[in-house]
Design a protein around this motif. Sequence first.
Motif, short mmCIF file in Angstrom:
data_model
loop_
_atom_site.label_atom_id
_atom_site.label_comp_id
_atom_site.label_asym_id
_atom_site.label_seq_id
_atom_site.Cartn_x
_atom_site.Cartn_y
_atom_site.Cartn_z
N CYS A 195 0.26 5.35 0.95
CA CYS A 195 -0.67 6.27 1.61
C CYS A 195 -0.06 7.66 1.63
O CYS A 195 1.09 7.83 2.05
N TRP A 223 -4.96 6.85 -0.71
CA TRP A 223 -4.22 5.60 -0.60
C TRP A 223 -4.70 4.59 -1.65
O TRP A 223 -5.80 4.67 -2.16
N THR A 261 0.82 -1.21 0.00
CA THR A 261 0.00 0.00 0.00
C THR A 261 0.85 1.26 0.00
O THR A 261 1.90 1.30 0.64
#
Length: 277
Positions: A162, A271, A160
């Motif tokens: 963000c 994100w 991920t």
Amino acid sequence: MELTEAGIDWSEEWKRLYENSSIAMRRSSRPAYWNKCADRFSAMDNGALGRVRAIMEHIGLDSTRTVLDIGCGPGNLAVPLAKQSGSVTALDPAQSMLENLEQFALREGVNNITTIPKGWEQAVRDGDIVPHDLVLSSYSLIMEDMSEALAAMHETALDTVCIFWFAERECFGYDKFWPALFGEKYSAGPDHTILLNILNSMNIHPFVKIFPLQHVTRYSCLDDAVQCWEDSLYASGAKHREIIREKLLELLDTTTETPVMRREVQCAMTWWNKKKA
């Protein structure tokens, strides 16, 4: 959310807005500035816990996951995130920021943070960056080529990416002083919509959450506040100092034991999970 318009280089638009913002045009040396204000940033309540809560709610962390915090500052996110994760790599070109982070981590009993005293672009060029589960940038998008920087973040993330940025063209309160000091309207930098357009042009379609945060700065006295704002505004001289003092008398909350400045900020959390981007 599809915002991209044909024929616009959104990375160049970001660069144009940032470089032409009033404060960027006066701020000559970024590391020198951030070194100078490290202690002030450490003492400031800039909504860090709200950002940490948002990360835990929407992304989540556990003891197996690693975090790369780009432009970590004094550790307002790095230290609490280290308590929730396996390890954090904290990246910042300002040595004073990293020293404050290390002191903060020591006070909190946190020992799983590694620091790198470099900016993002330099660290990438030098080969200092290894893949991490979560790549985080919180109010630290100060790069020459935003498309290139975002592509490197995407490549570095195992899972991920963000990013926290401003959901409106944030003036940092400088607009309250600027016309009287410099005889012109304050011009702000880019907001998160430009970021979304850059990502969309890269075929990355992120999640976005907008929420308010309150930034609170406490000063030891009025003179302390004047000095802080004089430094931040790159103002100098008796005339500028008096203008700042008069404006602060209007803006500060003096009902508390020491003067306090409160500012509402609209935060954009952006994100994406690489498998779903």
